[in-house]
Design an enzyme around this catalytic site. Structure first.
Site, PDB file in Angstrom:
ATOM      1  N   GLU A 406       1.426  -1.526   0.052  1.00 55.26           N
ATOM      2  CA  GLU A 406       0.271   0.039  -0.133  1.00 55.26           C
ATOM      3  C   GLU A 406       0.921   1.057   0.591  1.00 55.26           C
ATOM      4  O   GLU A 406       0.482   2.502  -0.574  1.00 55.26           O
ATOM      5  CB  GLU A 406      -0.468   0.059   1.283  1.00 55.26           C
ATOM      6  CG  GLU A 406      -1.973   1.148   0.860  1.00 55.26           C
ATOM      7  CD  GLU A 406      -2.997   0.583   2.231  1.00 55.26           C
ATOM      8  OE1 GLU A 406      -4.682  -0.209   1.245  1.00 55.26           O
ATOM      9  OE2 GLU A 406      -2.703   0.706   3.510  1.00 55.26           O
ATOM     10  N   HIS A 427       7.677 -27.411   0.249  1.00 51.76           N
ATOM     11  CA  HIS A 427       7.222 -28.282  -0.075  1.00 51.76           C
ATOM     12  C   HIS A 427       6.210 -28.567  -1.145  1.00 51.76           C
ATOM     13  O   HIS A 427       5.601 -28.763  -1.943  1.00 51.76           O
ATOM     14  CB  HIS A 427       6.959 -29.457   1.405  1.00 51.76           C
ATOM     15  CG  HIS A 427       7.488 -30.188   1.644  1.00 51.76           C
ATOM     16  ND1 HIS A 427       7.655 -31.278   1.556  1.00 51.76           N
ATOM     17  CD2 HIS A 427       7.791 -29.667   2.994  1.00 51.76           C
ATOM     18  CE1 HIS A 427       8.508 -31.819   2.788  1.00 51.76           C
ATOM     19  NE2 HIS A 427       8.942 -30.535   3.303  1.00 51.76           N
ATOM     20  N   LYS A 542     -14.111   0.894  -4.025  1.00 53.20           N
ATOM     21  CA  LYS A 542     -15.205   1.324  -2.744  1.00 53.20           C
ATOM     22  C   LYS A 542     -16.521   2.430  -4.150  1.00 53.20           C
ATOM     23  O   LYS A 542     -17.137   1.849  -3.755  1.00 53.20           O
ATOM     24  CB  LYS A 542     -14.357   1.635  -1.913  1.00 53.20           C
ATOM     25  CG  LYS A 542     -13.557   1.363  -0.891  1.00 53.20           C
ATOM     26  CD  LYS A 542     -13.501   2.665   0.011  1.00 53.20           C
ATOM     27  CE  LYS A 542     -11.667   1.431   1.427  1.00 53.20           C
ATOM     28  NZ  LYS A 542     -11.482   2.808   1.898  1.00 53.20           N
TER      29      LYS A 542
END
Length: 554
Positions: A406, A427, A542
Site C-alpha cells: 500500500e 514443499h 469502493k
C-alpha cells in the site's frame, strides 16, 4: 586473483558495520569478515573485537573471482595457525604478496572509515536488536551510488518536507506518545481481562493486522491463556461473520472498534452486528461499558457515537495512517488486552528510532535494506518474498505485505510483496524458488531462540530412521533447515537473500522490529519517488461497490 578456500591471509580492517567488517588484501582485493565469523561467542559490539586500521590473520572461506571479493573467517584460524604465523608465516606471505599498492591506499581507506564512524551510533552500549545480514546477496549492490540520495531523503523525512509529510506522526511517536493515554490503556486492558473472557477487535487493514501480528508472534497460535482475542470487521464473508457471532453467543465479550471515520463499510457492518448482540445479552447500559472505541480525537461518526453513548475512547492520531499505526492505540490496546507489555514495546521502538536516525547509509542497516529493495526492483526483480520459519509469525508477513504494497504500489511501480512459511512452504514453493523464473528475492526473518522447544525422543524400532537426531531439540532441526535452505537458494538457485536475525522475540524486540520496517518502508518508497502515505488506488473498488449496492451518490 590468487586465493583459494582455506588460505591464511593477512588483511586490514577498512570499515566496520553492523553485520561485520570490510577488509583489504593483496592488490586491493576486498573482503568481508562477517560478524558470525569473528568469534564463537555472541557478539554485542564488534568494536570490542575489531579496530579500523588493524591487521588480522584470517582464513579464506569463499572466493568470488568475478567480483574480486573474499569471504573470510577469524574464528576458524586455529591457535596453532596463529602461533605458526609468529614463527614465519608473515615472511612466507610477504614473499608472495606485494603490499606496495595496499600501503599507498591505506590512508584513503582509513580516512573514509573514520569519517563514517564519526557519524555512527556504533559505540552505544545497546546493539541493534535486528541483525541485518547482507552476506547472502548474490548481486553486488552499489551502495556508494545511493549515499547522496539516501541522505537527502533522510533529511527530508525528518524535516517533514516530502510528499505525505502530514502522516509522519509515527516517526517520533515512541518518544512523544501521550503517557496518560498509555496508562489508561494499560488500566482498561487489566479491567477487560478481569471482567470478560473475550475481546472482539473490530477493524480492517492496519486497524487489525498489526495487533494480530503482535499477539500471535508473542503468544503463539495456541497460548495457555483462557482469555481469547478474536477479530471481526475485516471481511464481508457471511460465513465467517455468522460463525463468529455464533461463537460469541456463549462468551462474555467486550468490543474494541477501530476506525478513524466510523464509516468503513466492513468494520461498520460488523460493529452494528456486534453491538446488537452485546446489547441483547447484557442490556444497553452494561454494553456501553464493554465497548472501547479507537478513533479520531475530534471528528467522525464513531467519535460522535462514542461521545453520545459514553464509550471509553482512545485516540487514533490524525497524522498516522493505518498501516503505520501498530505502535499507537490502534495496536497497543488489543495487544495490552492479550497480556503483553506495551510499554516495553514502545521502549524497543524508541531504541530503533534513535538507532536509525542516521543519514549515513553505510552505518544504517535499516536504510541499507531499503536500498537493496530499490536495487532489486531496478534489476529485474518483481517480487519480494518475506520468509519466516515459525507459523506464529505468519501474520508478521501479512502486516509487511500491507505495509509495503500500500505504500509503494503506485504509478505502476513497486515490488509485489509475497510471503512463505518454511519449511512448510518448501514443499509447495521450494521448487519454484530454486529453479523457477528468477523474479524474486527473499527477505528472511529468523528468530534464534524459540518461544518453546521439543526434544526428539528415541524409538526402539527406528522405522522412520530418525534416531540419528534423537535427544536433539526441534529448534536445532529447524535452524539446520534454515541454514541448508539458505545455502541452496543462495549458491545453487542464485536467489538474493537478506537475512534479518532477532536473538529472541520479546515485546521490546518486536517494537524495535516494527519500527525498523516502517522506517525502511518510508525510505524505500521515497527512493522509488512515490508518496508512502496515500493509497488512491484503494478508493476505486469502493466507488464501484457502492454503486452496485445502490448507495446514494454513487
Amino acid at each position: 586473483m590468487n586465493y583459494q578456500v582455506g588460505d591464511l591471509v593477512q588483511g586490514t580492517i577498512t570499515r566496520i558495520v553492523s553485520y561485520g567488517a570490510f577488509m583489504v588484501f593483496e592488490d586491493e582485493t576486498q573482503g568481508l569478515l562477517h560478524i558470525s565469523e569473528v568469534a564463537n561467542s555472541y557478539i554485542r559490539n564488534l568494536y570490542h573485537y575489531l579496530h579500523v586500521g588493524a591487521i588480522y590473520l584470517v582464513k579464506v572461506i569463499a572466493v568470488d573471482e568475478e567480483k574480486n571479493f573474499l569471504k573470510v573467517s577469524l574464528k576458524q584460524v586455529s591457535k596453532e595457525e596463529r602461533l605458526a604465523d609468529k614463527g614465519g608465516l608473515n615472511d612466507r606471505i610477504k614473499s608472495r604478496i606485494d603490499f606496495t599498492a595496499l600501503k599507498a591506499a591505506m590512508p584513503k581507506f582509513i580516512d573514509e572509515a573514520l569519517n563514517k564512524i564519526n557519524h555512527t551510533t556504533a559505540n552505544k552500549e545497546e546493539e541493534s536488536m535486528v541483525k541485518v545480514d547482507l552476506s547472502h546477496l548474490v548481486d553486488k549492490v552499489d551502495f556508494a551510488s545511493y549515499e547522496a540520495k539516501v541522505k537527502t531523503i533522510h533529511e527530508g523525512i525528518h524535516a517533514k518536507s516530502l510528499p505525505g509529510n502530514d502522516f509522519l506522526g509515527w516517526l517520533n511517536y515512541p518518544n512523544e506518545y501521550d503517557q496518560n493515554e498509555l496508562a489508561l490503556m494499560m488500566e482498561k486492558a487489566k479491567e477487560v481481562r478481569s471482567h470478560f473472557d473475550t475481546l472482539v477487535v473490530c477493524g480492517i487493514g492496519g486497524s487489525y493486522l498489526g495487533a494480530l501480528a503482535a499477539i500471535n508472534a508473542l503468544k503463539g497460535l495456541y497460548p495457555d491463556d483462557p482469555f481469547k482475542i478474536i477479530f471481526m470487521g475485516q471481511t464481508f464473508s457471511a460465513t465467517y461473520i455468522a460463525q463468529v457471532m455464533d461463537y460469541l453467543k456463549n462468551r462474555n465479550f467486550a468490543i474494541n472498534v477501530i476506525s478513524k471515520s466510523g464509516t468503513t463499510t466492513e468494520t461498520s457492518i460488523s460493529f452494528r452486528l456486534l453491538k446488537q448482540l452485546l446489547e441483547s445479552k447484557v442490556g444497553k447500559e452494561k454494553a456501553k461499558n464493554a465497548i472501547f472505541a479507537t478513533t479520531d480525537k475530534e471528528k467522525g461518526a464513531l467519535k460522535q457515537e462514542a461521545m453520545k453513548e459514553g464509550y471509553t475512547t482512545f485516540t487514533l492520531p490524525g497524522d498516522i495512517g493505518g498501516r503505520y499505526s501498530v505502535l499507537s492505540p490502534v495496536g497497543l490496546f488489543p495487544i495490552a488486552c492479550a497480556g503483553i507489555d506495551i510499554k516495553a514495546m514502545l521502549e524497543g521502538a524508541k531504541e530503533a528510532m534513535n538507532n536509525y536516525n542516521n543519514a549515513e547509509l553505510m552505518n544504517n542497516p535499516c536504510y541499507q535494506y531499503a536500498v537493496i529493495r530499490d536495487y532489486m526492483y531496478h534489476h529485474d526483480k518483481q517480487c519480494e518474498m518475506f520468509v519466516t520459519y515459525e507459523p506464529h509469525l505468519k501474520e508478521i508477513a501479512e502486516w509487511l505485505k500491507q505495509l509495503f504494497a500500500e505504500s509503494e504500489g503506485k504509478g505502476h511501480k513497486g515490488l509485489l510483496p509475497t510471503s512463505a512459511t518454511f519449511s512448510t512452504d518448501l514443499h509447495s514453493l521450494g521448487q519454484f524458488i530454486q529453479d523457477g523464473s528468477p523474479v524474486l528475492f527473499e527477505t528472511l526473518l529468523f528468530i534464534k531462540k524459540p518461544m518453546k522447544d521439543v526434544i526428539i525422543p528415541h524409538d526402539n524400532e527406528d522405522l522412520d530412521g530418525l534416531n540419528y537426531i534423537e535427544n536433539k531439540a526441534l529448534s536445532f532441526v529447524n535452524e539446520r533447515a534454515y541454514l541448508g535452505t539458505l545455502a541452496a537458494h543462495e549458491h545453487d538457485g542464485k536467489v538474493n537473500n537478506v537475512v534479518l536475525e532477532v536473538e529472541e522475540l520479546t515485546a521490546k524486540s518486536l517494537g524495535y522490529l516494527f519500527y525498523f520496517f516502517m522506517k525502511a518502508c518510508a525510505m524505500s518508497a521515497y527512493l522509488l519517488d512515490v508518496n508512502p502515505f496515500d493509497q488512491p488506488g484503494v478508493e476505486i473498488y469502493k466507488k464501484n461497490m457502492f454503486h452496485l449496492l445502490g448507495k446514494k451518490g454513487y
